[in-house]
Write an enzyme that holds these catalytic residues in place. Structure first.
Site, PDB file in Angstrom:
ATOM      1  N   SER A 143      46.466  45.315  46.133  1.00 23.86           N
ATOM      2  CA  SER A 143      45.341  45.373  45.190  1.00 23.86           C
ATOM      3  C   SER A 143      44.598  44.051  45.222  1.00 23.86           C
ATOM      4  O   SER A 143      45.193  42.990  45.479  1.00 23.86           O
ATOM      5  CB  SER A 143      45.856  45.628  43.771  1.00 23.86           C
ATOM      6  N   TYR A 156      51.039  42.580  37.095  1.00 25.63           N
ATOM      7  CA  TYR A 156      50.737  43.575  38.140  1.00 25.63           C
ATOM      8  C   TYR A 156      50.134  42.858  39.348  1.00 25.63           C
ATOM      9  O   TYR A 156      50.535  43.092  40.491  1.00 25.63           O
ATOM     10  CB  TYR A 156      49.765  44.615  37.597  1.00 25.63           C
ATOM     11  N   LYS A 160      51.563  42.443  43.250  1.00 24.87           N
ATOM     12  CA  LYS A 160      50.794  42.815  44.432  1.00 24.87           C
ATOM     13  C   LYS A 160      50.582  41.609  45.363  1.00 24.87           C
ATOM     14  O   LYS A 160      50.479  41.772  46.585  1.00 24.87           O
ATOM     15  CB  LYS A 160      49.456  43.417  44.018  1.00 24.87           C
TER      16      LYS A 160
END
Length: 251
Positions: A143, A156, A160
Site C-alpha cells: 500500500s 497498517y 505494509k
C-alpha cells in the site's frame, strides 16, 4: 482468452471479491488455473463460479494467517492442478483507525500477523511445495500507506512498509529462479477502502492528477504483468499504483 499463463497455476489470497478477484479473473483470462482463498465460504464459492468453475478455479476458505489453512490451500492446489507456479499475497486487514500512540497492542499484533508475518509463512510454504525446484513468481500487495507516514492508519502503514522490505529480502534470497515483487496501491474502490472515500469520492479523487480513484482492474493489470515473463528482469520492486497522488503529497 490468451495463453500468457497457459499451463501455470496461481494461488491468490483474499480473492473472493475486490482486488483479489480481479487478479484471479485476469489470470484465468490469460490461461492460468487458480486457487482463491478467503475467510467466508459462500462468497468464495460465488467467486469460483464467476471464474468458470472447477476447470479453471478452486476455492479454499480459511484465515490467511492460519498455517493449517495455508497447508490446505497448497495441498488442494497441487491435487487439482499439479503445481503452484505463481503466488499473490493479497490478504490484508486494518481493524483500527486513530493515532498510533493510542493503538491497542492486541490489534497491532493481529495486523502484523496478517499483513506481514503470514506473507513470510506463505512464501516459505510455496517455496517448499515446488517453487524451489521449478521456479515461479510472487507478488505481494502492499500500500502507499507503507511509503510515508499515514495518519489514522499508521500501524497498517508500518505493516505494509515491512511487507515491502520482506519483498526485497525474498527477491535477494530466492533469485534467480523465483522473482518476488510487490504493488503499492493508493485508494482503490473496494469494500475494504470504502471508508476512505464513501460520500466524498469526487473530493478525494480531485487530489489525484489522473482525477479518479483506482479500480480493482488497475491493480490486476500491474500484478499480472509482474507475474508474467514480460517482467522477467524485474525483482524486488514494489510498483506504486497511485494515479499520481503521491507526487502531489497526497495519500
Amino acid at each position: 482468452m490468451t495463453s500468457r499463463f497457459g499451463g501455470r497455476t496461481a494461488i491468490i489470497t483474499g480473492a473472493s471479491r475486490g482486488i483479489g478477484l480481479a487478479i484471479a479473473q485476469r489470470l484465468v483470462s490469460e490461461g492460468a488455473r487458480v486457487c482463491v482463498t478467503a475467510r467466508k465460504p459462500d462468497p468464495l464459492k460465488e467467486a469460483v463460479e464467476a471464474l468458470g468453475g472447477p476447470e479453471h478455479a478452486i476455492g479454499v476458505p480459511g484465515r490467511g494467517d492460519d498455517p493449517e489453512h495455508q497447508d490446505a490451500a497448497i495441498a488442494a492446489t497441487k491435487e487439482a492442478f499439479g503445481a503452484v507456479d505463481l503466488f499473490v499475497n493479497n490478504t490484508g486487514i486494518n481493524p483500527v483507525y486513530g493515532r498510533m500512540v493510542d493503538l491497542d497492542l492486541d490489534a497491532a499484533r493481529k495486523i502484523f500477523e496478517v499483513n506481514a508475518l503470514s506473507a513470510i509463512s506463505w512464501v516459505q510454504k510455496v517455496y517448499r511445495a515446488g517453487m524451489s525446484e521449478h521456479g515461479g513468481s510472487i507478488v505481494n500487495v502492499s500500500s502507499v500507506a507503507g511509503l510515508k507516514p499515514a495518519p489514522g492508519i499508521g500501524f497498517y502503514g508500518a505493516s505494509k512498509a515491512m511487507l515491502r522490505h520482506i519483498t526485497e529480502e525474498f527477491a535477494v534470497e530466492l533469485g534467480p529462479d523465483i522473482r518476488v515483487n510487490g504493488v503499492a496501491p493508493a485508494v482503490v474502490k473496494t469494500r475494504f477502502a470504502e471508508a476512505l472515500y464513501d460520500g466524498r469520492e469526487e473530493k478525494v479523487a480531485a487530489q489525484y492528477p489522473l482525477n479518479r480513484l483506482g479500480v480493482p482492474d488497475d491493480v490486476a493489470g500491474a500484478v499480472t504483468f509482474l507475474l508474467s515473463d514480460d517482467a522477467s528482469w524485474i525483482t524486488g520492486r514494489t510498483l506504486v499504483l497511485d494515479g499520481g497522488v503521491t507526487l502531489t503529497g497526497g495519500m
